[in-house]
Design a protein around this motif. Sequence first.
Motif, PDB file in Angstrom:
ATOM      1  N   THR A  74       0.817  -1.211   0.000  1.00  0.00           N
ATOM      2  CA  THR A  74       0.000   0.000   0.000  1.00  0.00           C
ATOM      3  C   THR A  74       0.851   1.262   0.000  1.00  0.00           C
ATOM      4  OG1 THR A  74      -0.129  -0.050   2.415  1.00  0.00           O
ATOM      5  CG2 THR A  74      -1.888  -1.161   1.186  1.00  0.00           C
ATOM      6  N   HIS A  75       2.082   1.160   0.522  1.00  0.00           N
ATOM      7  CA  HIS A  75       3.017   2.293   0.557  1.00  0.00           C
ATOM      8  C   HIS A  75       4.393   1.784   0.083  1.00  0.00           C
ATOM      9  CE1 HIS A  75      -0.207   3.645   3.208  1.00  0.00           C
ATOM     10  NE2 HIS A  75       0.233   4.878   3.037  1.00  0.00           N
ATOM     11  N   GLU A 105       8.099   1.109  -1.271  1.00  0.00           N
ATOM     12  CA  GLU A 105       9.354   1.788  -0.943  1.00  0.00           C
ATOM     13  C   GLU A 105      10.387   1.714  -2.057  1.00  0.00           C
ATOM     14  OE1 GLU A 105      10.736   0.232   2.742  1.00  0.00           O
ATOM     15  OE2 GLU A 105       9.036   1.018   3.902  1.00  0.00           O
ATOM     16  N   SER A 129       1.497  -2.508  -6.400  1.00  0.00           N
ATOM     17  CA  SER A 129       0.749  -1.608  -5.525  1.00  0.00           C
ATOM     18  C   SER A 129      -0.366  -0.947  -6.303  1.00  0.00           C
ATOM     19  CB  SER A 129       1.687  -0.530  -4.966  1.00  0.00           C
ATOM     20  OG  SER A 129       0.946   0.476  -4.296  1.00  0.00           O
ATOM     21  N   GLN A 159      -2.279   1.310  -5.030  1.00  0.00           N
ATOM     22  CA  GLN A 159      -2.209   2.719  -4.638  1.00  0.00           C
ATOM     23  C   GLN A 159      -1.230   3.470  -5.545  1.00  0.00           C
ATOM     24  OE1 GLN A 159      -2.305   0.129  -2.574  1.00  0.00           O
ATOM     25  NE2 GLN A 159      -4.196   0.559  -1.455  1.00  0.00           N
ATOM     26  N   TYR A 160      -0.101   2.863  -5.795  1.00  0.00           N
ATOM     27  CA  TYR A 160       0.904   3.532  -6.626  1.00  0.00           C
ATOM     28  C   TYR A 160       0.418   3.622  -8.074  1.00  0.00           C
ATOM     29  CZ  TYR A 160       5.357   5.046  -8.492  1.00  0.00           C
ATOM     30  OH  TYR A 160       6.337   5.790  -9.107  1.00  0.00           O
ATOM     31  N   ARG A 172       6.829   8.598  -2.627  1.00  0.00           N
ATOM     32  CA  ARG A 172       6.744   7.899  -1.342  1.00  0.00           C
ATOM     33  C   ARG A 172       5.959   8.768  -0.350  1.00  0.00           C
ATOM     34  NH1 ARG A 172      12.331   5.937   0.974  1.00  0.00           N
ATOM     35  NH2 ARG A 172      12.258   4.781  -0.998  1.00  0.00           N
ATOM     36  N   GLY A 173       4.971   8.166   0.277  1.00  0.00           N
ATOM     37  CA  GLY A 173       4.156   8.914   1.222  1.00  0.00           C
ATOM     38  C   GLY A 173       3.142   9.832   0.575  1.00  0.00           C
ATOM     39  N   PHE A 228      -2.279   7.808  -1.411  1.00  0.00           N
ATOM     40  CA  PHE A 228      -2.171   6.391  -1.076  1.00  0.00           C
ATOM     41  C   PHE A 228      -3.160   5.995   0.020  1.00  0.00           C
ATOM     42  CE2 PHE A 228       2.638   5.906  -2.307  1.00  0.00           C
ATOM     43  CZ  PHE A 228       2.311   6.151  -3.632  1.00  0.00           C
ATOM     44  N   ASP A 229      -3.323   6.846   1.018  1.00  0.00           N
ATOM     45  CA  ASP A 229      -4.213   6.527   2.138  1.00  0.00           C
ATOM     46  C   ASP A 229      -5.686   6.671   1.788  1.00  0.00           C
ATOM     47  OD1 ASP A 229      -2.216   5.869   4.015  1.00  0.00           O
ATOM     48  OD2 ASP A 229      -1.836   7.995   4.413  1.00  0.00           O
TER      49      ASP A 229
END
Length: 455
Positions: A310-311, A313, A321, A323-324, A349-350, A354-355
């Motif tokens: 989900t996050h 790296e 992912s 989300q990505y 990143r972050g 994503f959330d």
Amino acid sequence: MTALERIADWITSGAPVSAPRRAAAADAFADTLACMIAGASDVSTLGALAVASQADPRESAICVDGAMRAPGSAALVNGTAAHALDLDDNFIGAATHASAVLVPALLATARLADADGPALLDAYLVGLQVQREIGREVAAKHYTAGWHATSTIGPIGGAAAAAHLLGLDASRTTAAMSVAVSSASGLKRQFGTPVKPVHAGFAARSSVEAALFAEAGVTGRADILEGERGFAALYGAPSADWPAEPIDTSAVHAIEQPGLFPKLYPCCGSTHLAIDAVVDLLREHSFAVADVAEIVVTVLRPNAANLPYTHPENPTQARFSMQYALTAALEGGTVSMSDFEPARVRERRGHPLFDRISVRTWSEEAERIMLDQGRTPHRVELTLTDGRRLDRQREVARGAVSEPFAPWEKRRKFTSLSNLADSHYDAVLRLAESPNIDAIERLLRAASEPRNGAG
């Protein structure tokens, strides 16, 4: 007659192959070669090259770095490279990356068999159909259980293809597939790591070596698929029941239906329906990434399991992912190779979006009905900050048989990934007329020259 014996009878029956099927196989070769070239510098491929670089007197197979190596070593390297960027085709008929196994395995075997272009394409079609014959009984449950079918079902089809290219009889073709079953391995738990592409390399190498074992007289159980404690029972599909009647591809071949799914985006195929849905919505409505309040994506359980990051790296995790992938699609209107450059992944990143992206699954009953119907829909529900709710369900991704790439799109993918002239692409498309595989060897050597400091 066992399932493998039935399949081997079909393989050695000498059934004629149509020109359109050979043309479709040539398309698959071209797409896979481009993916191999683009993945030649990936960390997974470099690892495979290190493993395969020991001297061997049987250096008869061309490798993606332009060097000749032993057949098994070349298959390992080329299979890994083909799958390294996750841009190689999917085959829903067996839940495999079919061509990333078949093309490297056949290239590794071609010189041993003194094969011409038509024989190469015909062997590819054999391998694809065999993956389908096995996959129709086990793929869904097998894949859902956590097995990476590319490296379990893949080498069985690959061994059948290599055996066909080598001209093995029905008994030894059965033996080749039986040997390959004993190499079946690969866990989806490795998705998002550099090991995942190596699964395709392992499968391609196992395909070649299984056929060579059979040619040398090594045999295994002919009932290894359906027998007690056999492949189906141990690998998640104990109720598999292969039909007894002969295989008949006179009307439809696996390359026609369900067909291959060449990929537009260099990331896990489980994201592609959702990416296409988001791109559809972007084209139809006026909004930007900053306008997105929430996205809910509903997928099948195996697809959700494929996307644990989900996050993410690093680029490898980013390919797995949702989300990505959706953030990249919203920011750029597509998802491209540049989205997986290390610097770009670090920049995202972050990312706050994503959330706000969640992945859900259909109910077990709904999923069972969908799979029984041969459907794998994904749904995107997108809420904007102004209160608008946008909804799009996708049944097939761009590139599938029902929504194929245009000829210019196929050519553009090849040339952009390989950085080679159109003449190399055209030569692959003419494999059905070629007396040898020289065009492919020239292509791989030309692609390797910039990496090796030549030219």
